[in-house]
Scaffold this active site. Structure first.
Site, PDB file in Angstrom:
ATOM      1  N   GLY A  11      52.323  43.409  33.574  1.00 49.63           N
ATOM      2  CA  GLY A  11      51.650  43.287  34.861  1.00 49.63           C
ATOM      3  C   GLY A  11      52.507  42.542  35.867  1.00 49.63           C
ATOM      4  N   PHE A  12      51.996  42.443  37.076  1.00 47.82           N
ATOM      5  CA  PHE A  12      52.723  41.800  38.169  1.00 47.82           C
ATOM      6  C   PHE A  12      53.095  40.351  37.832  1.00 47.82           C
ATOM      7  CE2 PHE A  12      51.682  39.586  42.422  1.00 47.82           C
ATOM      8  CZ  PHE A  12      53.014  39.431  42.737  1.00 47.82           C
ATOM      9  N   ILE A  13      52.098  39.532  37.538  1.00 51.65           N
ATOM     10  CA  ILE A  13      52.365  38.132  37.219  1.00 51.65           C
ATOM     11  C   ILE A  13      53.037  38.018  35.857  1.00 51.65           C
ATOM     12  CG2 ILE A  13      51.306  35.877  36.810  1.00 51.65           C
ATOM     13  CD1 ILE A  13      49.064  36.777  38.776  1.00 51.65           C
ATOM     14  N   TYR A 153      33.660  41.076  38.598  1.00 55.31           N
ATOM     15  CA  TYR A 153      34.973  40.589  38.160  1.00 55.31           C
ATOM     16  C   TYR A 153      34.972  39.066  38.051  1.00 55.31           C
ATOM     17  CZ  TYR A 153      39.743  38.883  38.819  1.00 55.31           C
ATOM     18  OH  TYR A 153      40.917  38.185  38.710  1.00 55.31           O
ATOM     19  N   LYS A 157      35.273  36.362  34.728  1.00 63.36           N
ATOM     20  CA  LYS A 157      36.259  35.287  34.644  1.00 63.36           C
ATOM     21  C   LYS A 157      35.579  33.933  34.445  1.00 63.36           C
ATOM     22  CE  LYS A 157      40.312  37.193  34.875  1.00 63.36           C
ATOM     23  NZ  LYS A 157      41.280  36.991  33.777  1.00 63.36           N
TER      24      LYS A 157
END
Length: 332
Positions: A11-13, A153, A157
């Protein structure tokens, strides 16, 4: 050699974090399902670059699949686990909430069970600024109540935070939950505003500006965020709280904001994109989208107390780096 398990490694991070860990000499086990939430080729390219390092091992499986995380923890016995894998996106959670149950709830449960069987020295799990929900007092501090999530979402979390706290208490698992604030930068996700705005402006198409531009975000450049994560690896929750701490009174469990500590107006962000692309945006002013919040702003003083972290990248500089990457990657 120090060993880390990173979920969501393509993924991006995850890509930026793995790159940093590998540069510091870690062996990294990267778990990623390469799902098609956005273009898989971007994830495959990130993973291919990570695989150029001999210290990186790629495992392409889903975190919610029974046995996958248990077997990885048993085989590699990582001292550090960094859990980034999740179904992301506020708006997509309205259209496809079940995918959030599978990845964010069941997947995190599988990880907690695997760590109970093979405890790491420190586990660090990603949360989001979205958990602050309807809170209007800013900047957001970790000690504030966060019980009014406005998207599914965000709700998943917040559930992850509660789940990890119970395991930290029951099984003495040192755990840090970090709440991310609007991360941006090269190799970013195509569903994020910076990517969508840059693409549309360069293609001479209008951009959708929600809440008629009356929005603000604590934009955090990705390498600044990664610096915060890496610094937190050594800040293992224990018995010695620091000033303004969110350390649990009954568990080695802490929640930490990672942000830029500077809320930027959306229209100023668009100005930075216009400056970097050399083009003016055609703005399609829209009402607020369901599940979204008008503003975010991080109080990152706890992170600074724990790690001496200070973000280095101004928005104009970070946006310019993204636009340069985008032009190069897509040949624009």
């Amino acid at each position: 050699m120090r060993v880390a398990l990173v979920t969501g490694s393509a993924g991006f991070i995850g890509y930026h974090l793995c790159t940093r860990l590998l540069a510091e000499g870690w062996r990294v086990i990267g778990l990623d399902a390469l799902t098609d939430y956005y273009e898989v080729s971007l994830k495959e390219r990130r993973q291919a670059m990570l695989l150029q390092s001999q210290g990186f091992t790629a495992v392409n499986k889903r975190i919610e699949t029974p046995g996958v995380l248990h077997d990885l923890m048993e085989e590699y016995r990582p001292e550090t686990v960094i859990h980034l894998a999740a179904q992301a996106g506020v708006r997509y959670s309205i259209d496809n909430p079940e995918s959030y149950v599978e990845a964010n709830l069941i997947g995190t449960f599988r990880l907690l069970e695997a760590m109970r069987a093979f405890p790491p020295r420190h586990s660090l799990l990603a949360s989001t600024s979205s958990v602050y929900g309807a809170n209007t007092e800013m900047p957001y501090a970790e000690t504030m109540k966060a019980d009014t999530q406005m998207s599914f979402y965000a709700a998943t979390k917040k559930a992850n935070e509660a789940m990890s706290h119970s395991y930290a208490h029951l099984y003495d698992l040192p755990t840090t939950m970090f709440r991310f604030f609007t991360v941006y930068g090269p190799w970013g996700r195509p569903d994020m505003a910076l990517f969508k705005f840059t693409k549309a402006i360069l293609e001479d198409r209008p951009i959708d500006v929600y809440n008629h531009g009356d929005m603000a975000r604590d934009f955090t450049y990705v390498t600044d965020l990664v610096d915060g994560i890496v610094r937190l690896i050594e800040a293992v929750p224990g018995d010695d709280p620091v000033e303004g701490d969110s350390l649990s009174p009954v568990a080695p469990h802490r929640v930490v904001n990672i942000g830029n500590s500077n809320s930027v107006q959306l229209l100023d962000y668009i100005d930075a994109i216009e400056a970097a692309t050399g083009r003016k945006a055609q703005k399609n002013m829209m009402d607020m989208q369901a599940g979204d919040v008008p503003a975010t702003w991080a109080d990152a003083s706890l992170l600074q107390h724990l790690t001496q972290y200070k973000p280095k990248t101004q928005v104009t500089e970070g946006v310019a780096r993204f636009v340069a990457w985008y032009r190069d990657y897509y040949g624009v």
